[in-house]
Design a protein around this motif. Structure first.
Motif, PDB file in Angstrom:
ATOM      1  N   GLU A 190       0.827  -1.209   0.000  1.00 11.98           N
ATOM      2  CA  GLU A 190       0.000   0.000   0.000  1.00 11.98           C
ATOM      3  C   GLU A 190       0.860   1.258   0.000  1.00 11.98           C
ATOM      4  O   GLU A 190       0.564   2.216  -0.719  1.00 11.98           O
ATOM      5  CB  GLU A 190      -0.944   0.013   1.203  1.00 11.98           C
ATOM      6  N   VAL A 191       1.903   1.261   0.805  1.00 11.65           N
ATOM      7  CA  VAL A 191       2.786   2.426   0.856  1.00 11.65           C
ATOM      8  C   VAL A 191       3.440   2.654  -0.509  1.00 11.65           C
ATOM      9  O   VAL A 191       3.415   3.766  -1.040  1.00 11.65           O
ATOM     10  CB  VAL A 191       3.873   2.272   1.949  1.00 11.65           C
ATOM     11  N   LEU A 192       3.990   1.604  -1.072  1.00  8.18           N
ATOM     12  CA  LEU A 192       4.665   1.742  -2.377  1.00  8.18           C
ATOM     13  C   LEU A 192       3.680   2.121  -3.475  1.00  8.18           C
ATOM     14  O   LEU A 192       4.001   2.946  -4.341  1.00  8.18           O
ATOM     15  CB  LEU A 192       5.415   0.461  -2.721  1.00  8.18           C
ATOM     16  N   ARG A 193       2.491   1.555  -3.442  1.00  9.17           N
ATOM     17  CA  ARG A 193       1.473   1.888  -4.444  1.00  9.17           C
ATOM     18  C   ARG A 193       1.103   3.375  -4.345  1.00  9.17           C
ATOM     19  O   ARG A 193       1.000   4.069  -5.350  1.00  9.17           O
ATOM     20  CB  ARG A 193       0.248   0.996  -4.249  1.00  9.17           C
TER      21      ARG A 193
ATOM     22  N   VAL B  79      16.559   3.494   8.930  1.00 14.61           N
ATOM     23  CA  VAL B  79      15.985   3.601   7.585  1.00 14.61           C
ATOM     24  C   VAL B  79      14.598   4.251   7.648  1.00 14.61           C
ATOM     25  O   VAL B  79      14.236   5.059   6.794  1.00 14.61           O
ATOM     26  CB  VAL B  79      15.932   2.214   6.904  1.00 14.61           C
ATOM     27  N   ARG B  80      13.849   3.920   8.676  1.00 15.16           N
ATOM     28  CA  ARG B  80      12.520   4.519   8.878  1.00 15.16           C
ATOM     29  C   ARG B  80      12.629   6.041   8.994  1.00 15.16           C
ATOM     30  O   ARG B  80      11.837   6.780   8.402  1.00 15.16           O
ATOM     31  CB  ARG B  80      11.904   3.931  10.146  1.00 15.16           C
ATOM     32  N   VAL B  81      13.618   6.506   9.740  1.00  9.62           N
ATOM     33  CA  VAL B  81      13.838   7.948   9.888  1.00  9.62           C
ATOM     34  C   VAL B  81      14.139   8.571   8.527  1.00  9.62           C
ATOM     35  O   VAL B  81      13.593   9.626   8.174  1.00  9.62           O
ATOM     36  CB  VAL B  81      14.965   8.233  10.907  1.00  9.62           C
ATOM     37  N   SER B  82      14.993   7.932   7.747  1.00  6.43           N
ATOM     38  CA  SER B  82      15.344   8.464   6.420  1.00  6.43           C
ATOM     39  C   SER B  82      14.120   8.512   5.509  1.00  6.43           C
ATOM     40  O   SER B  82      13.908   9.491   4.775  1.00  6.43           O
ATOM     41  CB  SER B  82      16.448   7.623   5.783  1.00  6.43           C
ATOM     42  N   PHE B  83      13.304   7.459   5.544  1.00  2.10           N
ATOM     43  CA  PHE B  83      12.082   7.437   4.744  1.00  2.10           C
ATOM     44  C   PHE B  83      11.157   8.590   5.146  1.00  2.10           C
ATOM     45  O   PHE B  83      10.660   9.336   4.299  1.00  2.10           O
ATOM     46  CB  PHE B  83      11.350   6.096   4.905  1.00  2.10           C
ATOM     47  N   LEU B  84      10.945   8.742   6.446  1.00  2.00           N
ATOM     48  CA  LEU B  84      10.044   9.795   6.923  1.00  2.00           C
ATOM     49  C   LEU B  84      10.573  11.193   6.601  1.00  2.00           C
ATOM     50  O   LEU B  84       9.788  12.108   6.315  1.00  2.00           O
ATOM     51  CB  LEU B  84       9.790   9.640   8.421  1.00  2.00           C
ATOM     52  N   GLN B  85      11.890  11.362   6.617  1.00  2.00           N
ATOM     53  CA  GLN B  85      12.476  12.654   6.243  1.00  2.00           C
ATOM     54  C   GLN B  85      12.183  12.967   4.776  1.00  2.00           C
ATOM     55  O   GLN B  85      11.816  14.091   4.439  1.00  2.00           O
ATOM     56  CB  GLN B  85      13.980  12.657   6.490  1.00  2.00           C
TER      57      GLN B  85
ATOM     58  N   ARG C  41      11.273   9.935  -5.384  1.00  2.00           N
ATOM     59  CA  ARG C  41      12.160   8.808  -5.732  1.00  2.00           C
ATOM     60  C   ARG C  41      12.951   8.352  -4.506  1.00  2.00           C
ATOM     61  O   ARG C  41      13.100   7.157  -4.255  1.00  2.00           O
ATOM     62  CB  ARG C  41      13.109   9.196  -6.867  1.00  2.00           C
ATOM     63  N   ASN C  42      13.465   9.318  -3.754  1.00  2.00           N
ATOM     64  CA  ASN C  42      14.218   8.978  -2.547  1.00  2.00           C
ATOM     65  C   ASN C  42      13.334   8.291  -1.512  1.00  2.00           C
ATOM     66  O   ASN C  42      13.759   7.333  -0.865  1.00  2.00           O
ATOM     67  CB  ASN C  42      14.859  10.232  -1.944  1.00  2.00           C
ATOM     68  N   ALA C  43      12.117   8.783  -1.340  1.00  2.00           N
ATOM     69  CA  ALA C  43      11.192   8.159  -0.380  1.00  2.00           C
ATOM     70  C   ALA C  43      10.892   6.721  -0.794  1.00  2.00           C
ATOM     71  O   ALA C  43      10.884   5.809   0.047  1.00  2.00           O
ATOM     72  CB  ALA C  43       9.901   8.967  -0.278  1.00  2.00           C
ATOM     73  N   ILE C  44      10.667   6.495  -2.079  1.00  2.00           N
ATOM     74  CA  ILE C  44      10.405   5.137  -2.575  1.00  2.00           C
ATOM     75  C   ILE C  44      11.610   4.245  -2.317  1.00  2.00           C
ATOM     76  O   ILE C  44      11.475   3.126  -1.828  1.00  2.00           O
ATOM     77  CB  ILE C  44      10.036   5.158  -4.078  1.00  2.00           C
ATOM     78  N   GLU C  45      12.793   4.755  -2.620  1.00  2.00           N
ATOM     79  CA  GLU C  45      14.013   3.981  -2.417  1.00  2.00           C
ATOM     80  C   GLU C  45      14.208   3.620  -0.938  1.00  2.00           C
ATOM     81  O   GLU C  45      14.495   2.474  -0.599  1.00  2.00           O
ATOM     82  CB  GLU C  45      15.215   4.773  -2.933  1.00  2.00           C
ATOM     83  N   TRP C  46      14.028   4.604  -0.048  1.00  2.00           N
ATOM     84  CA  TRP C  46      14.176   4.330   1.381  1.00  2.00           C
ATOM     85  C   TRP C  46      13.108   3.359   1.877  1.00  2.00           C
ATOM     86  O   TRP C  46      13.381   2.513   2.719  1.00  2.00           O
ATOM     87  CB  TRP C  46      14.155   5.623   2.195  1.00  2.00           C
ATOM     88  N   TYR C  47      11.895   3.474   1.337  1.00  2.00           N
ATOM     89  CA  TYR C  47      10.858   2.548   1.784  1.00  2.00           C
ATOM     90  C   TYR C  47      11.150   1.126   1.310  1.00  2.00           C
ATOM     91  O   TYR C  47      10.907   0.163   2.043  1.00  2.00           O
ATOM     92  CB  TYR C  47       9.445   2.979   1.354  1.00  2.00           C
ATOM     93  N   GLU C  48      11.651   0.986   0.103  1.00  2.00           N
ATOM     94  CA  GLU C  48      12.019  -0.348  -0.383  1.00  2.00           C
ATOM     95  C   GLU C  48      13.095  -0.966   0.505  1.00  2.00           C
ATOM     96  O   GLU C  48      13.075  -2.170   0.772  1.00  2.00           O
ATOM     97  CB  GLU C  48      12.474  -0.281  -1.834  1.00  2.00           C
ATOM     98  N   ILE C  49      14.028  -0.158   0.963  1.00  2.00           N
ATOM     99  CA  ILE C  49      15.056  -0.639   1.891  1.00  2.00           C
ATOM    100  C   ILE C  49      14.412  -1.002   3.225  1.00  2.00           C
ATOM    101  O   ILE C  49      14.690  -2.057   3.796  1.00  2.00           O
ATOM    102  CB  ILE C  49      16.174   0.410   2.073  1.00  2.00           C
ATOM    103  N   TYR C  50      13.527  -0.149   3.717  1.00  2.00           N
ATOM    104  CA  TYR C  50      12.831  -0.395   4.981  1.00  2.00           C
ATOM    105  C   TYR C  50      12.047  -1.705   4.933  1.00  2.00           C
ATOM    106  O   TYR C  50      12.020  -2.468   5.905  1.00  2.00           O
ATOM    107  CB  TYR C  50      11.889   0.769   5.285  1.00  2.00           C
ATOM    108  N   ALA C  51      11.407  -1.982   3.815  1.00  2.00           N
ATOM    109  CA  ALA C  51      10.558  -3.166   3.671  1.00  2.00           C
ATOM    110  C   ALA C  51      11.361  -4.462   3.671  1.00  2.00           C
ATOM    111  O   ALA C  51      10.790  -5.539   3.835  1.00  2.00           O
ATOM    112  CB  ALA C  51       9.721  -3.058   2.402  1.00  2.00           C
ATOM    113  N   SER C  52      12.661  -4.366   3.502  1.00  2.00           N
ATOM    114  CA  SER C  52      13.526  -5.544   3.481  1.00  2.00           C
ATOM    115  C   SER C  52      14.464  -5.511   4.691  1.00  2.00           C
ATOM    116  O   SER C  52      15.454  -4.773   4.690  1.00  2.00           O
ATOM    117  CB  SER C  52      14.361  -5.559   2.195  1.00  2.00           C
ATOM    118  N   PRO C  53      14.160  -6.300   5.727  1.00  2.00           N
ATOM    119  CA  PRO C  53      15.018  -6.288   6.923  1.00  2.00           C
ATOM    120  C   PRO C  53      16.499  -6.536   6.610  1.00  2.00           C
ATOM    121  O   PRO C  53      17.373  -5.912   7.207  1.00  2.00           O
ATOM    122  CB  PRO C  53      14.442  -7.410   7.788  1.00  2.00           C
ATOM    123  N   ARG C  54      16.769  -7.400   5.662  1.00  2.00           N
ATOM    124  CA  ARG C  54      18.163  -7.692   5.302  1.00  2.00           C
ATOM    125  C   ARG C  54      18.847  -6.448   4.738  1.00  2.00           C
ATOM    126  O   ARG C  54      19.974  -6.128   5.098  1.00  2.00           O
ATOM    127  CB  ARG C  54      18.216  -8.841   4.301  1.00  2.00           C
ATOM    128  N   ARG C  55      18.156  -5.736   3.855  1.00  2.00           N
ATOM    129  CA  ARG C  55      18.722  -4.506   3.284  1.00  2.00           C
ATOM    130  C   ARG C  55      18.807  -3.413   4.339  1.00  2.00           C
ATOM    131  O   ARG C  55      19.756  -2.624   4.362  1.00  2.00           O
ATOM    132  CB  ARG C  55      17.888  -4.019   2.103  1.00  2.00           C
TER     133      ARG C  55
END
Length: 89
Positions: A26-29, A72-78, A48-62
């Motif tokens: 839902e977030v990515l959509r 990563v959550r902080v970076s996404f929210l920023q 683009r940066n928010a999408i990139e950070w969220y994709e990283i956030y969605a993957s615990p390994r990344r």
């Protein structure tokens, strides 16, 4: 350039994310849906940066490669906040 409806969408997305009422898909959509809402280059970059950070956030390994999910959550929210600011004009 201010777009109050777009700003409201961002605020709702942010709140749903913080409250845990949204899925990764839902977030990515939603981010992809608003990515072309403004032709402003600064806005496009922030989305683009928010999408990139969220994709990283969605993957615990990344996320671990970038200091963990909290970092990563902080970076996404920023980035989401910056896009909101640009939309607000």
């Amino acid at each position: 350039m201010a777009d109050p409806q777009l700003q409201k969408r961002f605020e709702l997305l942010r709140q749903r994310f913080l409250d845990g009422y949204t899925t990764d898909d839902e977030v990515l959509r939603e981010l992809n849906a608003v990515s072309s809402a403004l032709s402003n280059g600064n806005y496009q970059e922030k989305i683009r940066n928010a999408i990139e950070w969220y994709e990283i956030y969605a993957s615990p390994r990344r996320s671990d490669k970038f200091g963990g999910r909290d970092s990563v959550r902080v970076s996404f929210l920023q980035q989401l906040g910056s896009a909101t600011d640009v939309a607000a004009g």
